[in-house]
Design an enzyme around this catalytic site. Sequence first.
Site, short mmCIF file in Angstrom:
data_model
loop_
_atom_site.label_atom_id
_atom_site.label_comp_id
_atom_site.label_asym_id
_atom_site.label_seq_id
_atom_site.Cartn_x
_atom_site.Cartn_y
_atom_site.Cartn_z
N LYS A 189 16.04 59.59 17.89
CA LYS A 189 15.74 58.40 17.07
C LYS A 189 15.37 57.20 17.95
O LYS A 189 14.43 56.48 17.62
CB LYS A 189 16.97 58.09 16.22
CG LYS A 189 16.88 56.80 15.44
CD LYS A 189 18.03 56.67 14.47
CE LYS A 189 19.40 56.71 15.14
NZ LYS A 189 19.70 55.52 15.95
N ARG A 222 22.05 63.51 27.60
CA ARG A 222 21.33 62.23 27.69
C ARG A 222 21.74 61.43 28.92
O ARG A 222 22.92 61.36 29.27
CB ARG A 222 21.65 61.44 26.42
CG ARG A 222 20.87 60.20 26.23
CD ARG A 222 20.82 59.79 24.79
NE ARG A 222 22.11 59.49 24.19
CZ ARG A 222 22.25 59.20 22.89
NH1 ARG A 222 21.22 59.21 22.09
NH2 ARG A 222 23.44 58.91 22.40
N ARG A 280 26.52 57.40 29.10
CA ARG A 280 27.35 56.49 28.32
C ARG A 280 28.69 57.18 28.12
O ARG A 280 28.74 58.37 27.83
CB ARG A 280 26.69 56.27 26.95
CG ARG A 280 25.92 55.00 26.86
CD ARG A 280 25.04 54.98 25.66
NE ARG A 280 25.73 55.31 24.42
CZ ARG A 280 25.11 55.42 23.24
NH1 ARG A 280 23.82 55.24 23.17
NH2 ARG A 280 25.79 55.72 22.15
P1 AMP Z 1 24.70 53.93 18.95
O1 AMP Z 1 24.20 53.33 20.20
O2 AMP Z 1 23.78 53.69 17.77
O3 AMP Z 1 25.08 55.36 19.08
O4 AMP Z 1 26.04 53.13 18.57
C1 AMP Z 1 27.16 53.18 19.41
C2 AMP Z 1 28.39 52.79 18.62
O5 AMP Z 1 28.26 51.45 18.11
C3 AMP Z 1 28.68 53.64 17.39
O6 AMP Z 1 29.35 54.84 17.71
C4 AMP Z 1 29.56 52.69 16.58
O7 AMP Z 1 30.86 52.63 17.10
C5 AMP Z 1 28.89 51.36 16.83
N1 AMP Z 1 27.86 51.09 15.81
C6 AMP Z 1 26.52 51.17 15.96
N2 AMP Z 1 25.88 50.89 14.81
C7 AMP Z 1 26.85 50.61 13.90
C8 AMP Z 1 26.85 50.24 12.53
N3 AMP Z 1 25.71 50.13 11.83
N4 AMP Z 1 28.05 50.05 11.93
C9 AMP Z 1 29.20 50.16 12.60
N5 AMP Z 1 29.28 50.52 13.88
C10 AMP Z 1 28.13 50.74 14.55
#
Ligand code: AMP
Length: 223
Positions: A13, A127, A166
């Site tokens: 994505k 990743r 990460r």
């Molecule tokens: P990502 O980089 O999109 O995988 O996001 C990393 C982390 O940020 C996720 O596992 C959540 O803990 C938090 N996070 C990201 N987007 C959201 C969202 N829309 N609502 C709540 N937590 C979020």
Amino acid sequence: MNIVIFGPNGSGKGTQGAIVQKKFGVPHIETGVIFRQNIANKTDLGKQAKTFIDKGELVPDNITIPMILARLKETDCSKGWLLDGFPRNLAQAEALYEALKKEHIYLDYVIEIVLDRGTSKNRIMGRRLCAQDNNHPNNIYIDAIKPREQQGIIVCRVCGGTLSTRNDDQDEAAIDKRHAIYYDNQTGTMAAVNFFKKKVKVVEVDGSGGVAAVTEELLKKLG
Ligand code: AMP
């Protein structure tokens, strides 16, 4: 041009989002990136968010929803945006939809990258993040974006930058939790996708191919 992109963690994505962002010239608003910047800068928001992110849980809606709605009002978003990582549950989808409706803002595209849970998990664990540019994709399990090797260490295949993982990418329990949230079609992210399917035409793209194949299908469907 206002676009929302959905896809499970590991579906590519972020990579496809960067391509869509370039095509339409709108800012790429990634919730996860905003949280990580706040954590790095040790802001109050970052401190609050960190405990949830480290566990693979969603940051509560009362923190996330106002943060994103405020971000969409910043001046760089005046000609549109690409929203990535939000909405992540039904409540966020409803809040976004209502907030936009109030301001007569319409979604031009909702994109869904479709990928099964097992494949998504492998892709996350492979990743690697480039220190120079967040949009340089590297994955040790995907041939098309395998990092380069330089003097015995792997480096970014695009710019030769330092690579890292990460913390939450290497934590299997956290990955499973994130996927449980994504694939939950009652109140989770799939519920948000299904909510939009009742409101607008969702562009569905098969995420199982290589990066180029997914991009080709996506760009064709975006017209
Ligand atoms: P990502 O980089 O999109 O995988 O996001 C990393 C982390 O940020 C996720 O596992 C959540 O803990 C938090 N996070 C990201 N987007 C959201 C969202 N829309 N609502 C709540 N937590 C979020």
